[in-house]
Design an enzyme around this catalytic site. Structure first.
Site, PDB file in Angstrom:
ATOM      1  N   ASP A 177       0.859  -1.190   0.000  1.00 16.89           N
ATOM      2  CA  ASP A 177       0.000   0.000   0.000  1.00 16.89           C
ATOM      3  C   ASP A 177       0.894   1.238   0.000  1.00 16.89           C
ATOM      4  O   ASP A 177       1.712   1.425   0.914  1.00 16.89           O
ATOM      5  CB  ASP A 177      -0.896  -0.011   1.242  1.00 16.89           C
ATOM      6  N   ASP A 194      -3.051   2.629  -5.967  1.00 14.09           N
ATOM      7  CA  ASP A 194      -1.991   2.696  -4.961  1.00 14.09           C
ATOM      8  C   ASP A 194      -1.863   1.460  -4.076  1.00 14.09           C
ATOM      9  O   ASP A 194      -1.165   1.506  -3.062  1.00 14.09           O
ATOM     10  CB  ASP A 194      -2.183   3.931  -4.075  1.00 14.09           C
ATOM     11  N   GLU A 195      -2.502   0.359  -4.431  1.00 16.75           N
ATOM     12  CA  GLU A 195      -2.335  -0.840  -3.611  1.00 16.75           C
ATOM     13  C   GLU A 195      -2.564  -2.101  -4.437  1.00 16.75           C
ATOM     14  O   GLU A 195      -3.276  -2.088  -5.436  1.00 16.75           O
ATOM     15  CB  GLU A 195      -3.289  -0.829  -2.408  1.00 16.75           C
TER      16      GLU A 195
END
Length: 419
Positions: free
Chosen positions: A30, A124-125
């Site tokens: 993350d 973003d993860e």
């Protein structure tokens, strides 16, 4: 690079980077305050200052906040007006989704250099299954350290990683490791890790269900794991009760699935002031269609169903859609359809938000093109592809915010995109 670890309950070594990871092959990576971090990366003078990214108008919403801003209580999904009240000295920036997508692509390539089993959840993860990468790169915790080092060195960004036997526990691990940390949950200590955590840490537990569980005296995940399933079914329903009870006992059999196909691509615009002028709506739909078209072409996808979303001033939301005869990635075709849907709807009331979405997606390379009767052989698709190329080289601001528009109307609100 920051801390090498971030551990629950005061640095408990049972979950440190040297804990037993032999049966914990799932990583959840993350990025830390991703949108804000990308902005700070290209504006080094902002380093160390509170930075907030999101809609900057009176109806804007926070998309990302740096950890300096979070110390003042600023959080994602918070109204920007509230954020300004909590942290008036922060730097407030509108989102640049093209920059975030570029940074995300670079980070995902780092992940795929380690394993092909990468399941992105958002920009973003992502989850990674690294059991097949051990021979090349070592045990899971070593792979996590390698990824963090490469992201820092190559992208000047930080990330937090949870290493665990399952996706659910790995995601909780990365959350507990933030910011810029690494946490390992050994397979034989999953319940030790899970059970002290608050019940709303479980996937699927929102504010209402958390309150329901607390009224039943279930404050922690351990409490829920020991609760009678019958009581949970009465309070939450059969499906939710079974799902949460399994998670509370550390059971999550889902595999990392790298084939995540987007079902739709869309964009929305919230106006700073309710709009009644159809010319304003028309300009907004043009801009949104261009944004969606660019995303489709970048993803190599086309879609057949065009959807229009309209939220009125009293928050009533109306959706209309139309299925085309031939899939498209052309913004002009999307706009023509969205405008026809708007004209047919004609709500006659002030509008707070409009959105354009394309559904029924398929790979553009696998979809035959059909020239519309009477259309020139080279037209809107080629013009928009040329605009994409110019934007990739010089930035979209060089060609304007929408290739179908003139200049952005300063009275128009913020545009947000979603999967």
């Amino acid at each position: 690079m920051g801390r090498s670890q971030s551990l629950p309950r005061g640095g408990d070594p049972r979950f440190g980077p040297d804990a037993d990871d032999s049966a914990s092959p799932i990583l959840h990576v993350d990025m830390d305050a991703f949108f804000a971090s990308v902005e700070v990366r290209r504006r080094p003078e902002l380093r160390g200052r509170p930075v907030v990214v999101g809609g900057i108008g009176p109806r804007g919403v926070v998309s990302s906040a740096s950890y300096q801003a979070r110390r003042y209580g600023v959080r994602s999904a918070m109204p920007t007006a509230r954020a300004r009240a909590l942290c008036p000295h922060a730097v407030y920036l509108p989102p640049d989704f093209a920059a975030y997508q570029t940074a995300s692509g670079a980070v995902m390539r780092i992940f795929r250099d380690v394993t092909p089993l990468v399941e992105p959840l958002s920009l973003d993860e992502a989850f990674l299954d690294v059991r097949g990468a051990r021979r090349l790169f070592g045990p899971p915790a070593a792979i996590a350290r390698r990824i963090r080092a490469r992201v820092a060195a190559e992208q000047a960004l930080t990330c937090s990683v949870g290493v665990a036997p399952s996706k659910f526990v790995a995601k909780l691990g990365s959350t507990r490791a933030k910011p810029d940390g690494l946490l390992v949950v050994p397979a034989d200590r999953v319940l030790e890790f899970l059970h002290p955590l608050p019940v709303d840490a479980l996937w699927g537990v929102g504010e209402r269900s958390a309150e329901t569980l607390r009224r039943l005296g279930l404050a922690t995940i351990g409490d829920l794991a020991e609760a009678p399933v019958g009581m949970l079914r009465k309070a939450l329903g059969v499906a939710s009760a079974t799902h949460l009870h399994e998670l509370a006992r550390g059971r999550d059999p889902r595999a990392v699935s790298p084939e995540q196909v987007e079902k739709s691509i869309g964009a929305e615009m919230t106006f700073d002031v309710d709009v009644v002028d159809p010319r304003e709506i028309r300009r907004a739909l043009l801009a949104l269609s261009e944004k969606v078209g660019a995303r489709l072409r970048r993803a190599g996808q086309v879609g057949r169903t065009i959807s229009l979303k309209v939220r009125l001033s009293d928050f009533r939301t109306v959706n209309r859609s139309r299925t085309l005869g031939v899939p498209t990635d052309v913004a002009r075709e999307m706009f023509d359809t969205a405008w026809a849907l708007w004209t047919a709807l004609d709500p006659g009331e002030p509008v707070r938000l409009v959105g354009v979405r394309v559904e029924g997606l398929a790979g553009a390379a696998d979809t035959p093109r059909q020239l519309t009767l009477g259309a020139p052989e080279r037209g809107w698709r080629e013009a928009e592809a040329a605009a994409d190329a110019a934007a990739a080289r010089f930035g979209r601001s060089v060609i304007g915010p929408a290739s179908l528009l003139g200049k952005r109307d300063p009275r128009r609100g913020e545009i947000s995109t979603g999967p």
